[in-house]
Design a protein around this motif. Structure first.
Motif, mmCIF file in Angstrom:
data_model
loop_
_atom_site.group_PDB
_atom_site.id
_atom_site.type_symbol
_atom_site.label_atom_id
_atom_site.label_comp_id
_atom_site.label_asym_id
_atom_site.label_seq_id
_atom_site.Cartn_x
_atom_site.Cartn_y
_atom_site.Cartn_z
ATOM 1 N N GLN A 187 43.893 7.650 -22.908
ATOM 2 C CA GLN A 187 45.118 8.036 -23.579
ATOM 3 C C GLN A 187 44.852 8.350 -25.043
ATOM 4 O OE1 GLN A 187 47.477 4.451 -22.903
ATOM 5 N NE2 GLN A 187 48.673 5.545 -21.364
ATOM 6 N N VAL A 188 45.587 9.314 -25.562
ATOM 7 C CA VAL A 188 45.643 9.599 -26.989
ATOM 8 C C VAL A 188 47.113 9.771 -27.322
ATOM 9 C CG1 VAL A 188 45.086 11.253 -28.810
ATOM 10 C CG2 VAL A 188 43.397 10.732 -27.064
ATOM 11 N N SER A 189 47.592 9.034 -28.302
ATOM 12 C CA SER A 189 48.984 9.162 -28.722
ATOM 13 C C SER A 189 49.040 9.879 -30.060
ATOM 14 C CB SER A 189 49.632 7.773 -28.860
ATOM 15 O OG SER A 189 49.663 7.117 -27.617
ATOM 16 N N VAL A 190 50.007 10.775 -30.206
ATOM 17 C CA VAL A 190 50.262 11.481 -31.454
ATOM 18 C C VAL A 190 51.690 11.135 -31.845
ATOM 19 C CG1 VAL A 190 50.385 13.729 -32.565
ATOM 20 C CG2 VAL A 190 48.674 13.324 -30.779
ATOM 21 N N ALA A 191 51.885 10.559 -33.039
ATOM 22 C CA ALA A 191 53.198 10.035 -33.395
ATOM 23 C C ALA A 191 53.571 10.351 -34.837
ATOM 24 C CB ALA A 191 53.211 8.526 -33.186
ATOM 25 N N SER A 192 54.857 10.494 -35.082
ATOM 26 C CA SER A 192 55.362 10.688 -36.438
ATOM 27 C C SER A 192 55.705 9.356 -37.087
ATOM 28 C CB SER A 192 56.598 11.590 -36.425
ATOM 29 O OG SER A 192 57.632 11.001 -35.650
ATOM 30 N N GLU A 193 55.840 8.304 -36.277
ATOM 31 C CA GLU A 193 56.058 6.941 -36.747
ATOM 32 C C GLU A 193 55.577 6.001 -35.665
ATOM 33 O OE1 GLU A 193 59.695 4.718 -36.063
ATOM 34 O OE2 GLU A 193 60.758 6.621 -36.185
ATOM 35 N N GLY A 194 55.544 4.709 -35.969
ATOM 36 C CA GLY A 194 55.056 3.728 -35.006
ATOM 37 C C GLY A 194 56.141 3.136 -34.130
ATOM 38 N N GLY A 195 57.363 3.638 -34.230
ATOM 39 C CA GLY A 195 58.487 3.072 -33.491
ATOM 40 C C GLY A 195 59.190 2.027 -34.331
ATOM 41 N N SER A 196 60.485 1.948 -34.207
ATOM 42 C CA SER A 196 61.311 1.020 -34.998
ATOM 43 C C SER A 196 61.098 1.201 -36.496
ATOM 44 C CB SER A 196 61.046 -0.432 -34.586
ATOM 45 O OG SER A 196 61.421 -0.646 -33.249
ATOM 46 N N GLY A 197 60.756 2.439 -36.908
ATOM 47 C CA GLY A 197 60.598 2.743 -38.326
ATOM 48 C C GLY A 197 59.312 2.253 -38.952
ATOM 49 N N THR A 198 58.338 1.853 -38.139
ATOM 50 C CA THR A 198 57.072 1.330 -38.660
ATOM 51 C C THR A 198 56.061 2.450 -38.887
ATOM 52 O OG1 THR A 198 56.133 0.982 -36.459
ATOM 53 C CG2 THR A 198 57.411 -0.842 -37.412
ATOM 54 N N ASP A 199 54.991 2.118 -39.619
ATOM 55 C CA ASP A 199 53.886 3.058 -39.794
ATOM 56 C C ASP A 199 53.165 3.257 -38.468
ATOM 57 O OD1 ASP A 199 54.288 3.395 -42.531
ATOM 58 O OD2 ASP A 199 52.962 1.726 -43.050
#
Length: 116
Positions: free
Chosen positions: A49-61
Motif C-alpha cells: 500500500q501507498v497512501s497519498v493524503a492532504s492531512e492525517g485525518g481528524s485535522g492532524t499532520d
C-alpha cells in the motif's frame, strides 16, 4: 508487472535509537544490517500500500508511516516506560481505528493504529 514490496527509508544518524524504537518497542526483527542501513520487519504477510493524503485525518499532520499493531495498549505501555511522548491520541477515530501518533528517533511522525 506487479509490485512485490514497498520499503520505507528513514534517514537516521543514530542506529541505536532507531533499533530501540523499531525492535524493542514495536517488536520488529532486524532483517538486514549492512552498517549504513538497518532493515526491520516481520514474517507477517502484508498488503502493498501507498497512501497519498492532504492531512492525517481528524485535522492532524500526515504521518510518514502508519503501523498497524494487534495490541495498541502494549505499545503505549512500552513508550511510557521509556518516557517517549505521544503527540496525538490515543483516540478512537470514526473510520474504525484506535490510534496515536508518536515521533520516532529519526523525527518521523508515526501513526500507530489498531482496528476496532
Amino acid at each position: 508487472m506487479k509490485v512485490n514490496r514497498i520499503v520505507a527509508n528513514l534517514k537516521s544518524n543514530d542506529a541505536a535509537l532507531a533499533r530501540s524504537f523499531y525492535q524493542d518497542i514495536l517488536g520488529l526483527d532486524l532483517l538486514m544490517d549492512h552498517g549504513w542501513i538497518h532493515t526491520y520487519g516481520s514474517d507477517a504477510s502484508m498488503e502493498v500500500q501507498v497512501s497519498v493524503a492532504s492531512e492525517g485525518g481528524s485535522g492532524t499532520d500526515v504521518p510518514a508511516l502508519s503501523i498497524e499493531v494487534d495490541n495498541l495498549e502494549e505499545v503505549l505501555k512500552r513508550l511510557k516506560g521509556r518516557n517517549i511522548p505521544v503527540v496525538y491520541g490515543p483516540v478512537d477515530e470514526p473510520w474504525g481505528v484506535r490510534r496515536f501518533y508518536v515521533q520516532d528517533p529519526t523525527g518521523a511522525l508515526v501513526n500507530i493504529l489498531q482496528h476496532i
